[in-house]
Design a protein around this motif. Structure first.
Motif, PDB file in Angstrom:
ATOM      1  N   GLY A 152       0.782  -1.234   0.000  1.00  0.00           N
ATOM      2  CA  GLY A 152       0.000   0.000   0.000  1.00  0.00           C
ATOM      3  C   GLY A 152       0.806   1.272   0.000  1.00  0.00           C
ATOM      4  N   HIS A 153       1.984   1.280  -0.603  1.00  0.00           N
ATOM      5  CA  HIS A 153       2.809   2.489  -0.724  1.00  0.00           C
ATOM      6  C   HIS A 153       3.093   3.134   0.631  1.00  0.00           C
ATOM      7  N   GLY A 154       3.238   2.329   1.660  1.00  0.00           N
ATOM      8  CA  GLY A 154       3.596   2.858   2.971  1.00  0.00           C
ATOM      9  C   GLY A 154       2.441   3.402   3.780  1.00  0.00           C
ATOM     10  N   ASN A 155       1.210   3.241   3.320  1.00  0.00           N
ATOM     11  CA  ASN A 155       0.062   3.777   4.075  1.00  0.00           C
ATOM     12  C   ASN A 155      -0.110   3.119   5.444  1.00  0.00           C
ATOM     13  N   PRO A 156      -0.022   1.777   5.571  1.00  0.00           N
ATOM     14  CA  PRO A 156      -0.137   1.189   6.921  1.00  0.00           C
ATOM     15  C   PRO A 156       0.948   1.682   7.871  1.00  0.00           C
ATOM     16  N   GLN A 157       2.164   1.853   7.371  1.00  0.00           N
ATOM     17  CA  GLN A 157       3.249   2.352   8.217  1.00  0.00           C
ATOM     18  C   GLN A 157       2.991   3.789   8.655  1.00  0.00           C
ATOM     19  N   LEU A 158       2.421   4.575   7.750  1.00  0.00           N
ATOM     20  CA  LEU A 158       2.118   5.961   8.082  1.00  0.00           C
ATOM     21  C   LEU A 158       1.022   6.047   9.136  1.00  0.00           C
ATOM     22  N   TRP A 159       0.004   5.215   9.026  1.00  0.00           N
ATOM     23  CA  TRP A 159      -1.074   5.209  10.023  1.00  0.00           C
ATOM     24  C   TRP A 159      -0.568   4.737  11.379  1.00  0.00           C
ATOM     25  N   LEU A 160       0.341   3.777  11.386  1.00  0.00           N
ATOM     26  CA  LEU A 160       0.919   3.325  12.662  1.00  0.00           C
ATOM     27  C   LEU A 160       1.682   4.455  13.338  1.00  0.00           C
ATOM     28  N   LEU A 161       2.448   5.205  12.564  1.00  0.00           N
ATOM     29  CA  LEU A 161       3.201   6.315  13.144  1.00  0.00           C
ATOM     30  C   LEU A 161       2.259   7.404  13.655  1.00  0.00           C
ATOM     31  N   ILE A 162       1.171   7.647  12.938  1.00  0.00           N
ATOM     32  CA  ILE A 162       0.190   8.627  13.418  1.00  0.00           C
ATOM     33  C   ILE A 162      -0.389   8.190  14.762  1.00  0.00           C
ATOM     34  N   GLY A 163      -0.717   6.902  14.891  1.00  0.00           N
ATOM     35  CA  GLY A 163      -1.247   6.399  16.152  1.00  0.00           C
ATOM     36  C   GLY A 163      -0.248   6.533  17.294  1.00  0.00           C
ATOM     37  N   LEU A 164       1.017   6.188  17.047  1.00  0.00           N
ATOM     38  CA  LEU A 164       2.047   6.317  18.077  1.00  0.00           C
ATOM     39  C   LEU A 164       2.250   7.769  18.481  1.00  0.00           C
ATOM     40  N   THR A 165       2.209   8.660  17.509  1.00  0.00           N
ATOM     41  CA  THR A 165       2.418  10.077  17.799  1.00  0.00           C
ATOM     42  C   THR A 165       1.268  10.633  18.630  1.00  0.00           C
ATOM     43  N   VAL A 166       0.043  10.291  18.280  1.00  0.00           N
ATOM     44  CA  VAL A 166      -1.119  10.762  19.047  1.00  0.00           C
ATOM     45  C   VAL A 166      -1.072  10.231  20.479  1.00  0.00           C
ATOM     46  N   ALA A 167      -0.708   8.955  20.655  1.00  0.00           N
ATOM     47  CA  ALA A 167      -0.608   8.377  21.998  1.00  0.00           C
ATOM     48  C   ALA A 167       0.478   9.067  22.815  1.00  0.00           C
ATOM     49  N   ALA A 168       1.624   9.342  22.188  1.00  0.00           N
ATOM     50  CA  ALA A 168       2.711  10.014  22.895  1.00  0.00           C
ATOM     51  C   ALA A 168       2.325  11.439  23.283  1.00  0.00           C
ATOM     52  N   LEU A 169       1.629  12.138  22.390  1.00  0.00           N
ATOM     53  CA  LEU A 169       1.182  13.500  22.709  1.00  0.00           C
ATOM     54  C   LEU A 169       0.170  13.497  23.848  1.00  0.00           C
ATOM     55  N   ALA A 170      -0.710  12.504  23.861  1.00  0.00           N
ATOM     56  CA  ALA A 170      -1.676  12.400  24.964  1.00  0.00           C
ATOM     57  C   ALA A 170      -0.956  12.218  26.294  1.00  0.00           C
ATOM     58  N   GLY A 171       0.069  11.365  26.296  1.00  0.00           N
ATOM     59  CA  GLY A 171       0.851  11.181  27.515  1.00  0.00           C
ATOM     60  C   GLY A 171       1.597  12.441  27.915  1.00  0.00           C
ATOM     61  N   ALA A 172       2.124  13.170  26.935  1.00  0.00           N
ATOM     62  CA  ALA A 172       2.851  14.404  27.237  1.00  0.00           C
ATOM     63  C   ALA A 172       1.929  15.454  27.834  1.00  0.00           C
ATOM     64  N   PHE A 173       0.723  15.616  27.282  1.00  0.00           N
ATOM     65  CA  PHE A 173      -0.228  16.588  27.830  1.00  0.00           C
ATOM     66  C   PHE A 173      -0.671  16.185  29.232  1.00  0.00           C
ATOM     67  N   ALA A 174      -0.888  14.888  29.459  1.00  0.00           N
ATOM     68  CA  ALA A 174      -1.332  14.427  30.784  1.00  0.00           C
ATOM     69  C   ALA A 174      -0.250  14.664  31.840  1.00  0.00           C
ATOM     70  N   LEU A 175       0.995  14.349  31.533  1.00  0.00           N
ATOM     71  CA  LEU A 175       2.084  14.535  32.498  1.00  0.00           C
ATOM     72  C   LEU A 175       2.381  16.021  32.729  1.00  0.00           C
ATOM     73  N   LEU A 176       2.180  16.836  31.717  1.00  0.00           N
ATOM     74  CA  LEU A 176       2.475  18.260  31.852  1.00  0.00           C
ATOM     75  C   LEU A 176       1.621  18.909  32.910  1.00  0.00           C
ATOM     76  N   GLU A 177       0.376  18.477  33.042  1.00  0.00           N
ATOM     77  CA  GLU A 177      -0.529  19.081  34.026  1.00  0.00           C
ATOM     78  C   GLU A 177      -0.312  18.533  35.430  1.00  0.00           C
ATOM     79  N   LYS A 178       0.374  17.397  35.568  1.00  0.00           N
ATOM     80  CA  LYS A 178       0.546  16.775  36.878  1.00  0.00           C
ATOM     81  C   LYS A 178       1.848  17.165  37.565  1.00  0.00           C
ATOM     82  N   ARG A 179       2.791  17.714  36.804  1.00  0.00           N
ATOM     83  CA  ARG A 179       4.091  18.043  37.364  1.00  0.00           C
ATOM     84  C   ARG A 179       4.126  19.488  37.842  1.00  0.00           C
ATOM     85  N   ASP A 180       5.068  19.756  38.753  1.00  0.00           N
ATOM     86  CA  ASP A 180       5.215  21.115  39.266  1.00  0.00           C
ATOM     87  C   ASP A 180       5.690  22.064  38.179  1.00  0.00           C
ATOM     88  N   VAL A 181       6.692  21.628  37.422  1.00  0.00           N
ATOM     89  CA  VAL A 181       7.238  22.460  36.345  1.00  0.00           C
ATOM     90  C   VAL A 181       7.270  21.641  35.078  1.00  0.00           C
TER      91      VAL A 181
END
Length: 294
Positions: free
Chosen positions: A265-294
């Motif tokens: 599929g011309h790399g489409n499944p690989q691209l969707w996997l990376l999008i999923g990993l990036t969204v999950a990592a961003l969700a974790g980054a936003f969640a931890l940002l609000e819980k830490r002092d700085v």
């Protein structure tokens, strides 16, 4: 020197505070000895646009941006043109003219990963993140602005580099034997893939808050899946894991996007996997940002 009468002292101590008129604009007045003072500076509500403007000023002012993007352009365009000069018209039968850019992106993606980490971790290293969060207490707004600005810069830079290599290659090999394929899609998807890798690195940098640690983690995420399948495929019990890892690692994903392997599929499944990993990592980054002092 005369001593004030006790009754005068009591009247001064218990004098009522100046009252704010109901029609006075909030945050735009100051009590003075003669009543109310209206500031000539307009008071406006902050929004995401202010944070984006601030992050744009930061990313274009620091030297690391110029160095990493400069090396990225040198690798992608330089290696791409070098590969293009060593090929002939017959090499571009059923493959896109942007293919030489793939060889530069394999190395150039490390530059975007490094810049993605530094966009957020450098402020933690210098302590300037305290000033940033003091000026903008809405931490999620700051991180969102960093992501938007970085993605825009990385995507435009990547697309320009891939497009220039494609145009130069098509000009060098425009003979009748070079049938080629539509290569505009490789510019879009190739730039999107490496830019998302950088955004993933930015999220990891926000979670770890340490430049060296985040860069090491991202290099492991990119390089280990490219090396480990050679060992996993030795044994029959781990062969399927090795094959999957081989299909979805970063170098092979880019190879599929640029037409070296069109069976998946011309790399489409690989691209969707990376999008999923990036969204999950961003969700974790936003969640931890609000819980830490700085």
């Amino acid at each position: 020197m005369t001593t004030p009468h006790p009754q005068q002292v009591n009247q001064q101590a218990y004098a009522p505070a100046p009252q704010v008129p109901a029609a006075a604009p909030a945050g735009n007045w100051q009590a003075g000895p003669g009543g109310l003072y209206t500031s000539p500076i307009p008071v406006t509500r902050t929004h995401l646009g202010h944070a984006i403007s601030s992050e744009w000023t930061k990313i274009k002012s620091v030297r690391s941006t110029m160095w990493t993007l400069g090396v990225f352009l040198f690798l992608v365009i330089g290696i791409g043109l070098l590969v293009a000069t060593q090929t002939n018209d017959r090499d571009y039968v059923n493959v896109p003219f942007s293919l030489p850019a793939f060889f530069g992106l394999v190395l150039g993606q490390i530059c975007l990963i490094t810049l993605g980490v530094l966009v957020v971790s450098s402020e933690y290293g210098t302590g300037m993140i305290r000033t940033t969060f003091t000026a903008s207490p809405q931490r999620h707004r700051v991180l969102a602005a960093k992501v938007l600005i970085y993605f825009a810069v990385a995507y435009v830079t990547s697309a320009v580099a891939i497009g220039l290599v494609g145009l130069a290659t098509s000009a060098m090999h425009s003979g009748p034997e070079a049938t080629g394929t539509e290569w505009a899609g490789t510019v879009f998807k190739g730039a999107l893939y490496v830019s998302l890798l950088g955004v993933l690195a930015l999220a990891v940098g926000s979670m770890l808050r340490h430049s060296a640690g985040a860069i090491t983690a991202m290099l492991g995420l990119v390089l280990v899946p490219a090396i480990l399948p050679a060992f996993l495929m030795i044994s029959q019990s781990t062969r399927k894991i090795g094959e999957k890892m081989m299909d979805y690692n970063a170098p092979n994903s880019l190879a599929k996007i640029f037409g070296l392997d069109t069976e998946s599929g011309h790399g489409n499944p690989q691209l969707w996997l990376l999008i999923g990993l990036t969204v999950a990592a961003l969700a974790g980054a936003f969640a931890l940002l609000e819980k830490r002092d700085v």
